[in-house]
Design a protein around this motif. Structure first.
Motif, short mmCIF file in Angstrom:
data_model
loop_
_atom_site.label_atom_id
_atom_site.label_comp_id
_atom_site.label_asym_id
_atom_site.label_seq_id
_atom_site.Cartn_x
_atom_site.Cartn_y
_atom_site.Cartn_z
N ALA A 2 16.98 8.69 -0.38
CA ALA A 2 16.17 9.73 0.25
C ALA A 2 14.73 9.59 -0.24
N PRO A 3 13.74 9.92 0.60
CA PRO A 3 12.33 9.73 0.18
C PRO A 3 12.00 10.45 -1.11
N GLU A 4 12.53 11.66 -1.31
CA GLU A 4 12.24 12.40 -2.54
C GLU A 4 12.81 11.68 -3.74
N ALA A 5 14.01 11.10 -3.59
CA ALA A 5 14.67 10.42 -4.71
C ALA A 5 13.97 9.13 -5.06
N LEU A 60 26.13 14.08 -19.03
CA LEU A 60 26.60 12.69 -19.07
C LEU A 60 26.69 12.10 -17.66
N HIS A 61 27.09 12.90 -16.69
CA HIS A 61 27.13 12.43 -15.30
C HIS A 61 25.72 12.06 -14.82
N LEU A 62 24.74 12.90 -15.14
CA LEU A 62 23.38 12.66 -14.67
C LEU A 62 22.74 11.43 -15.31
N VAL A 63 23.15 11.08 -16.53
CA VAL A 63 22.58 9.89 -17.17
C VAL A 63 23.37 8.63 -16.87
N GLY A 64 24.39 8.76 -16.03
CA GLY A 64 25.08 7.57 -15.55
C GLY A 64 26.46 7.31 -16.11
N TRP A 65 27.00 8.22 -16.92
CA TRP A 65 28.33 7.99 -17.48
C TRP A 65 29.40 8.72 -16.70
N GLY A 66 29.06 9.24 -15.54
CA GLY A 66 30.04 9.85 -14.63
C GLY A 66 30.28 8.89 -13.48
N HIS A 89 23.88 11.15 -6.20
CA HIS A 89 24.99 10.69 -5.37
C HIS A 89 25.08 11.58 -4.14
N ALA A 90 25.28 10.97 -3.00
CA ALA A 90 25.44 11.74 -1.77
C ALA A 90 26.70 12.59 -1.87
N GLY A 91 26.60 13.85 -1.53
CA GLY A 91 27.76 14.74 -1.56
C GLY A 91 28.15 15.22 -2.94
N CYS A 92 27.32 15.04 -3.95
CA CYS A 92 27.67 15.41 -5.32
C CYS A 92 26.99 16.73 -5.69
N LEU A 93 27.79 17.75 -6.00
CA LEU A 93 27.26 19.06 -6.36
C LEU A 93 26.43 18.97 -7.64
N GLY A 94 26.90 18.21 -8.63
CA GLY A 94 26.15 18.09 -9.88
C GLY A 94 24.77 17.49 -9.68
N CYS A 95 24.67 16.50 -8.82
CA CYS A 95 23.37 15.89 -8.53
C CYS A 95 22.48 16.85 -7.75
N ARG A 96 23.06 17.59 -6.81
CA ARG A 96 22.26 18.57 -6.05
C ARG A 96 21.74 19.66 -6.97
N LEU A 97 22.56 20.12 -7.95
CA LEU A 97 22.11 21.14 -8.89
C LEU A 97 20.95 20.64 -9.75
N ALA A 98 20.90 19.33 -9.97
CA ALA A 98 19.82 18.74 -10.76
C ALA A 98 18.60 18.40 -9.91
N GLY A 99 18.67 18.67 -8.60
CA GLY A 99 17.55 18.39 -7.71
C GLY A 99 17.50 16.96 -7.21
#
Length: 120
Positions: free
Chosen positions: A110-113, A55-61, A85-95
């Motif tokens: 970021a260029p990759e994002a 839910l965080h990754l799809v925008g409800w976090g 999100h910068a500094g977000c562990l959940g986002c980093r785990l999702a790449g």
């Protein structure tokens, strides 16, 4: 509640809380005698992590830190979650790399994002 704090209050947070609470209750039943409840409850608590993360990754976090006042309602979807999100562990785990922010500068994805070619 102070106007400076914005902890939780998201669909992802409350959904994860509900699933985890149910898992804890079922685990408690397992400890009290219904032995399959221990494993079912532990599985529900693991599912709570996944529910909250998805839910965080799809925008409800929400990103770490306080949000602007107009975006604090639970019904407001975070459209920046797509890039991370910068500094977000959940986002980093999702790449997802998040945004790079310098003091006094506008947020730049970021260029990759952003989908840019970074092979050079």
């Amino acid at each position: 509640m102070s106007g400076h704090h914005d902890d939780g209050h998201t669909v992802a947070g409350w959904a994860g809380f509900a699933v985890a609470t149910t898992g804890a209750a079922v685990t408690g039943l397992g400890i009290c005698g219904w032995h399959p409840g221990i494993w079912v409850g532990l599985a529900l608590m693991a599912a709570a992590l996944l529910v909250t993360w998805v839910l965080h990754l799809v925008g409800w976090g929400k990103p770490p830190g306080p949000r602007p006042v107009d975006q604090r309602s639970m019904g407001v979807r975070d459209l920046s979650a797509r890039h991370g999100h910068a500094g977000c562990l959940g986002c980093r785990l999702a790449g997802r790399r998040g945004v790079q922010v310098r003091a006094g500068a506008a947020a730049v994805p970021a260029p990759e994002a952003a989908g840019a070619d970074v092979s050079s």
